[in-house]
Design a protein around this motif. Structure first.
Motif, PDB file in Angstrom:
ATOM      1  N   THR A   9       1.168  -1.158   0.033  1.00 18.19           N
ATOM      2  CA  THR A   9      -0.226  -0.036  -0.082  1.00 18.19           C
ATOM      3  C   THR A   9       0.662   1.149  -0.618  1.00 18.19           C
ATOM      4  O   THR A   9       2.091   1.573   0.639  1.00 18.19           O
ATOM      5  CB  THR A   9      -1.116   0.290   1.469  1.00 18.19           C
ATOM      6  OG1 THR A   9      -1.657  -1.114   0.851  1.00 18.19           O
ATOM      7  CG2 THR A   9      -1.525   0.946   1.295  1.00 18.19           C
ATOM      8  N   ALA A  11       1.046   5.689  -0.571  1.00 15.34           N
ATOM      9  CA  ALA A  11      -0.728   6.697   0.648  1.00 15.34           C
ATOM     10  C   ALA A  11       0.517   8.165   0.460  1.00 15.34           C
ATOM     11  O   ALA A  11       1.917   8.288   0.232  1.00 15.34           O
ATOM     12  CB  ALA A  11      -0.904   6.388   1.296  1.00 15.34           C
ATOM     13  N   ALA A  55       3.905   2.964   2.215  1.00 16.79           N
ATOM     14  CA  ALA A  55       3.075   2.551   3.241  1.00 16.79           C
ATOM     15  C   ALA A  55       3.345   0.922   4.333  1.00 16.79           C
ATOM     16  O   ALA A  55       3.042   1.734   5.837  1.00 16.79           O
ATOM     17  CB  ALA A  55       1.733   3.235   3.569  1.00 16.79           C
ATOM     18  N   SER A  56       2.876   0.566   4.050  1.00 15.27           N
ATOM     19  CA  SER A  56       2.342  -0.838   4.305  1.00 15.27           C
ATOM     20  C   SER A  56       2.960  -2.158   3.011  1.00 15.27           C
ATOM     21  O   SER A  56       3.033  -2.055   2.127  1.00 15.27           O
ATOM     22  CB  SER A  56       1.437  -1.445   5.489  1.00 15.27           C
ATOM     23  OG  SER A  56       0.405  -0.830   4.057  1.00 15.27           O
TER      24      SER A  56
ATOM     25  N   MET B   1     -20.242  -7.830   3.967  1.00 15.04           N
ATOM     26  CA  MET B   1     -18.917  -6.807   2.739  1.00 15.04           C
ATOM     27  C   MET B   1     -18.524  -6.512   4.533  1.00 15.04           C
ATOM     28  O   MET B   1     -17.796  -5.107   4.396  1.00 15.04           O
ATOM     29  CB  MET B   1     -19.316  -6.174   2.045  1.00 15.04           C
ATOM     30  CG  MET B   1     -19.636  -6.866   0.780  1.00 15.04           C
ATOM     31  SD  MET B   1     -18.806  -7.613  -0.154  1.00 15.04           S
ATOM     32  CE  MET B   1     -18.120  -6.943  -1.682  1.00 15.04           C
ATOM     33  N   GLU B   3     -15.428  -5.226   5.155  1.00 19.01           N
ATOM     34  CA  GLU B   3     -13.705  -5.417   4.605  1.00 19.01           C
ATOM     35  C   GLU B   3     -13.247  -4.745   5.897  1.00 19.01           C
ATOM     36  O   GLU B   3     -13.601  -3.513   5.931  1.00 19.01           O
ATOM     37  CB  GLU B   3     -13.874  -4.866   3.085  1.00 19.01           C
ATOM     38  CG  GLU B   3     -12.561  -4.641   2.741  1.00 19.01           C
ATOM     39  CD  GLU B   3     -12.513  -3.826   1.769  1.00 19.01           C
ATOM     40  OE1 GLU B   3     -11.534  -4.057   0.657  1.00 19.01           O
ATOM     41  OE2 GLU B   3     -13.235  -4.091   0.661  1.00 19.01           O
ATOM     42  N   ARG B   6      -8.846   0.308   5.756  1.00 19.60           N
ATOM     43  CA  ARG B   6      -7.260   0.446   6.307  1.00 19.60           C
ATOM     44  C   ARG B   6      -6.830   1.386   6.154  1.00 19.60           C
ATOM     45  O   ARG B   6      -7.573   2.459   5.079  1.00 19.60           O
ATOM     46  CB  ARG B   6      -6.886   0.024   4.905  1.00 19.60           C
ATOM     47  CG  ARG B   6      -5.918  -1.952   5.400  1.00 19.60           C
ATOM     48  CD  ARG B   6      -5.068  -2.124   3.800  1.00 19.60           C
ATOM     49  NE  ARG B   6      -5.935  -2.140   2.891  1.00 19.60           N
ATOM     50  CZ  ARG B   6      -7.114  -2.908   1.926  1.00 19.60           C
ATOM     51  NH1 ARG B   6      -6.719  -4.312   3.455  1.00 19.60           N
ATOM     52  NH2 ARG B   6      -7.351  -2.881   1.454  1.00 19.60           N
ATOM     53  N   PRO B   8      -3.500   3.375   6.528  1.00 16.21           N
ATOM     54  CA  PRO B   8      -2.026   3.728   6.181  1.00 16.21           C
ATOM     55  C   PRO B   8      -1.347   4.761   6.511  1.00 16.21           C
ATOM     56  O   PRO B   8      -2.026   6.012   6.876  1.00 16.21           O
ATOM     57  CB  PRO B   8      -2.245   3.405   4.041  1.00 16.21           C
ATOM     58  CG  PRO B   8      -3.327   4.212   3.736  1.00 16.21           C
ATOM     59  CD  PRO B   8      -4.569   4.449   4.897  1.00 16.21           C
TER      60      PRO B   8
END
Lengths: 348, 281, 265
Positions: A9, A11, A55-56, B1, B3, B6, B8
């Protein structure tokens, strides 16, 4: 040596430009990252090169974690759209740059520079400055420069975008030849041009909105796309909303025979039909509509036909007696030329 | 869903090819900053310190009181400020007109004029006063009226010398201006003055503001031009710093004037930086 | 573009020349003319002579010329090194820190040169750094004054530099130091020489701080010109001024030659 993205990921200032990418490029494979601008494909390439920091997630080269390695210690070749040849160095000095930076012995440098220039057909221009070369020649030198360090991974970021159409198809052939001559080199090829991806790649990763949408061989993606975005971005497609029935679908009051495995009866779905499989005249799976636009493209005619408020495109071998604007025409396609996409496939 | 959302961690991309850790990057800045601190900031701090140390010893505001009370200082402050403002105004008007002609009424030699301006900028300011001494001086070409020893002589010299400083950013701004805009305006029937007012001037404003405030600061700090007129009647702040320090050896007094001068100039220069950044310079 | 009729065009140009020539060209021509004369009370100078030049190219004046050249060259090189270093190091910083650094390095432009002279005088007239009375105090002040310009023009050039070059170099395996030496500095060379020329010209004409600092055995040209005019020797002063201009232009020309050879695109 391959490349592996492990939920990478990236960003910028809180904007996610690459969203948990998982992708593996096998040794010796050409992987095209195909997508519109802003889809995150270049970011993915730059994460491999080491110019953006995830970022990860982790990036692996030959099963070695290189996420925290600076670019100059990754040993990858890179070719970018605007060539980035050093303007103050001659062609052979440009090609020798990476070898000199690694303090390779003089004799070896000479041999490898000659070899790289030979391979890209630029040997005759060794003593020129980049500004004295055409765009196509500069791009060849950029490729030679990246190849001279004998990388096991070659990153190509829109390498042909700055060239005009004729040069582009020539370079495409050259790249395909280079790939045959260097079977061990993995290539990650970023492009927004589906022709380049289809021509060159062993597999294509389709990207959109910072995400990987689909990944497969060109044939798979073309013949049986998994979602609407892939269908329209790879090869172009007619996408029409249909209701699934038993043994077929209904569209605009017409029953069409297509395979419906895996989709529940009564569900709403999207039917994907490539324009070039659509024929003019009577046949199975027939649609009737009004010609709204007709374009002559040399070898083909493209018809835009309005069927119940939806536009259906058909690419037909050049017609002797093409229909006129406003004519009522019949279109047809073979049942196994259509793909049924479950609603919202690939978007959630 | 279900999910997982995230979030970041925001990590800046490495700005350059060298992903050195932040500490190391800061370390590289240290040597030049240390030099600057030793040879510029520290001496400046000493000047401020000295300004609070009268010759009689101790630390007090006495030097400030003395200087502010003196007629000479108040006169110099006033002269400096109005001369700088008037010069800046003159430079802006003249520079705008000249740049306008060079950029938009092209005739052969315009390129040469632009090159001449570059050369002109590389000469010291006192050359202008030196020339004016011949033209207007006591034994001069135009004759011996005491023009040069008045502030008007300094004003003329400053306008002459600093106008190119306004013209340069203006010419750069004009070269960015799309000539199609002018052609569109005149095809719509606008006459030259109207085009200048409504098309060119708005585009030139940032460059004018930036050039103007630079000239204002340079005029406030100008020394050579004033020194060369040899006029006793025209004393500006930099002149006062020089005469107090070198001619009278009154260091605390010189330092007080210096502090005042620095405060005015740096304040204005800060304004200039803000303006020119706004202008996207 | 703005004025279409031929007559209007000529009128505009006439006004332009009437303003431009007397204001900008005339002063330089007057100094040039005066340098060859002994009297000037009419329209043209009279009593033509080259005697001033004979005086201006030997003895005290020649000494001053070398003093100025040595000062300017040393100060510009030191300023270029410091300014470039700061600009390069600053380019790697975060935006907020970089702004602070820029502001710090640009400060000497805003501070009056006379005050820079005074502060250097105050700071270096006492041990442990007793520079007053030596040539170094002059060179130091000049360096401080021109570093700001060097830093400004080099950092502007760095922001214009396409990061693709250094990234290409890094991807080819070049370490940061190698990239700096083989790619960034060569690409910056045109801007570096331009900055050096600017610093040199500024230092050659520097008068304000120099007047506060110069020791008797280190008199640069501007001080000598002032001394000449101050004692009424205007014509001799003009000749020295022409020497100053010529020396500056000559060096600037040489520098620009280096620059054209160094600019690749």
């Amino acid at each position: 040596m391959g490349i592996r993205f492990d939920s990478v990921t990236v960003a910028y200032d809180g904007n996610v430009v690459l969203d948990s990418l998982d992708l593996t490029v096998e040794p010796g494979e050409v992987m095209a990252l195909l997508g519109p601008s802003g889809s995150g494909k270049t970011t993915a390439l730059r994460a491999v090169a080491g110019f953006v920091r995830p970022a990860s997630g982790r990036v692996f080269l030959a099963e070695k974690d290189v996420t925290d390695l600076p670019p100059h210690r990754r040993g990858i070749g890179m070719v970018v759209q605007q060539y980035a040849l050093f303007p103050h160095l001659r062609v052979d000095e440009n090609v020798a740059f990476g070898l000199k930076a690694r303090k390779a012995p003089k004799g070896e440098i000479r041999g490898r520079v000659a070899e790289a220039l030979e391979m890209t057909g630029m040997a005759a221009y060794a003593r020129r400055f980049p500004r004295e070369l055409s765009g196509g020649q500069q791009q060849r030198v950029a490729i030679a420069r990246a190849l001279a360090i004998r990388p096991e991974v070659l990153l190509l970021d829109e390498p042909l975008s700055a060239l005009d159409a004729r040069l582009r198809s020539g370079m495409l052939t050259e790249l395909a030849r280079l790939h045959r001559e260097l079977p061990g080199v993995s290539m990650l090829y970023v492009t927004h041009d589906q022709v380049e991806a289809l021509t060159l790649a062993d597999r294509i990763a389709v990207m959109d909105k910072a995400r990987l949408q689909a990944c497969g061989t060109p044939r798979e993606l073309y013949r049986s796309p998994a979602d609407e975005f892939t269908a329209s971005f790879v090869g172009g497609a007619n996408l029409v909303p249909v209701t699934v029935g038993a043994g077929g679908v209904s569209f605009a009051g017409t029953e069409l025979k297509v395979a419906t495995e895996g989709v529940a009866v009564g569900a709403r779905a999207t039917l994907c039909v490539r324009p070039h499989v659509v024929g003019l005249g009577q046949g199975p799976n027939q649609l009737v509509g009004v010609v709204r636009e007709i374009q002559w493209r040399g070898a083909t005619h493209r018809l835009y036909v309005e069927v119940d408020g939806h536009t259906v495109m058909a690419d037909l071998r050049e017609l002797k007696d093409p229909p006129a604007h406003g004519d009522l025409v019949s279109l047809h396609f073979a049942p196994d030329d259509a793909v049924l996409l479950a609603a919202g496939a690939g978007h959630g | 869903m279900a999910e997982a959302v995230r979030k970041p961690r925001v990590v800046r991309g490495w700005p350059r090819s060298s992903p050195r850790p932040f500490g190391a990057r800061l370390l590289w800045v240290l040597p030049p900053v240390a030099l600057l601190a030793l040879f510029f900031l520290y001496p400046l701090a000493l000047v401020v310190q000295q300004s609070f140390r009268p010759d009689s010893g101790g630390t007090s505001l006495q030097p400030y009181a003395d200087v502010f009370a003196s007629e000479a200082f108040r006169h110099a402050l006033w002269t400096t400020v109005w001369l700088a403002l008037a010069s800046t105004g003159g430079c802006l008007v003249l520079g705008f007109l000249l740049a306008l002609v060079i950029a938009f009424v092209p005739l052969p030699g315009a390129k040469g004029v632009a090159r001449f301006i570059d050369v002109y900028l590389s000469f010291p300011s006192f050359l202008i006063t030196l020339a004016l001494l011949f033209i207007y001086g006591t034994t001069g070409i135009i004759g011996s009226f005491q023009f040069l020893t008045t502030p008007w002589g300094v004003l003329l010299a400053e306008v002459t010398y600093f106008t190119p400083f306004v013209m340069r950013p203006l010419l750069a701004a004009f070269s960015q201006l799309d000539t199609a805009q002018l052609e569109a305006a005149s095809s719509l029937g606008a006459r030259a003055p109207r085009i200048v007012r409504q098309v060119i001037l708005p585009e030139a404003l940032p460059a004018l503001a930036a050039g103007g405030s630079l000239v204002l600061v340079l005029c406030l700090n100008e020394f050579g031009i004033v020194l060369f007129t040899g006029a006793k009647g025209v004393t500006t702040l930099p002149m006062l710093v020089y005469s107090k320090a070198i001619l009278e050896s009154d260091y605390p007094g010189a330092c007080v004037v210096a502090v005042v001068n620095v405060l005015i100039s740096v304040g204005l220069y800060g304004l200039y930086r803000v303006v020119s950044r706004r202008a996207g310079a | 573009m703005l004025v279409h009729s031929r007559r209007a065009k000529w009128a505009v140009w006439a006004v332009f020349l009437v303003l431009f020539l007397p204001l900008f060209a005339l002063p330089l021509l007057v100094v040039l003319g005066a340098s060859f004369a002994t009297h000037w009370s009419g329209v043209l100078p009279s009593g033509l002579t080259t005697g001033h030049y004979r005086a201006a190219t030997r003895g005290e004046a020649l000494q001053a010329l070398t003093t100025s050249l040595v000062t300017a060259v040393t100060a510009s090189l030191l300023a270029l090194a410091t300014g470039t270093w700061a600009a390069l190091a600053g380019a790697a910083l975060k935006k907020r820190h970089r702004r602070l650094l820029d502001a710090l390095f640009v400060l000497p432009v805003a501070v009056p040169s006379v005050v820079v002279g005074l502060s250097v005088l105050v700071a270096f007239s006492k041990p442990p750094m007793l520079l007053n009375g030596t040539r170094w105090i002059v060179i130091l002040a000049h360096t401080v004054l021109v570093t700001a310009f060097a830093h400004q023009s080099v950092s502007a050039a760095i922001t214009r530099l396409d990061p693709a070059y250094e990234q290409a170099a890094a991807s080819l395996g070049a370490r940061p130091a190698y990239v700096l030496w083989r790619v960034r500095l060569p690409l910056l060379l045109p801007s570096l020489t331009a900055a050096a020329g600017l610093c040199f010209a500024l230092s050659m004409g520097e008068l304000s701080a120099t007047m506060m600092l110069y020791p008797p055995d280190w008199t640069p040209l501007p001080v000598l010109i002032y001394a000449a005019t101050d004692r009424g020797a205007l014509f001799a002063g003009s000749a020295i001024a022409v020497v100053l201009m010529a020396a500056t232009l000559l060096v600037l020309f040489a520098v620009s030659r280096v620059r054209t050879r160094a600019s690749y695109r």
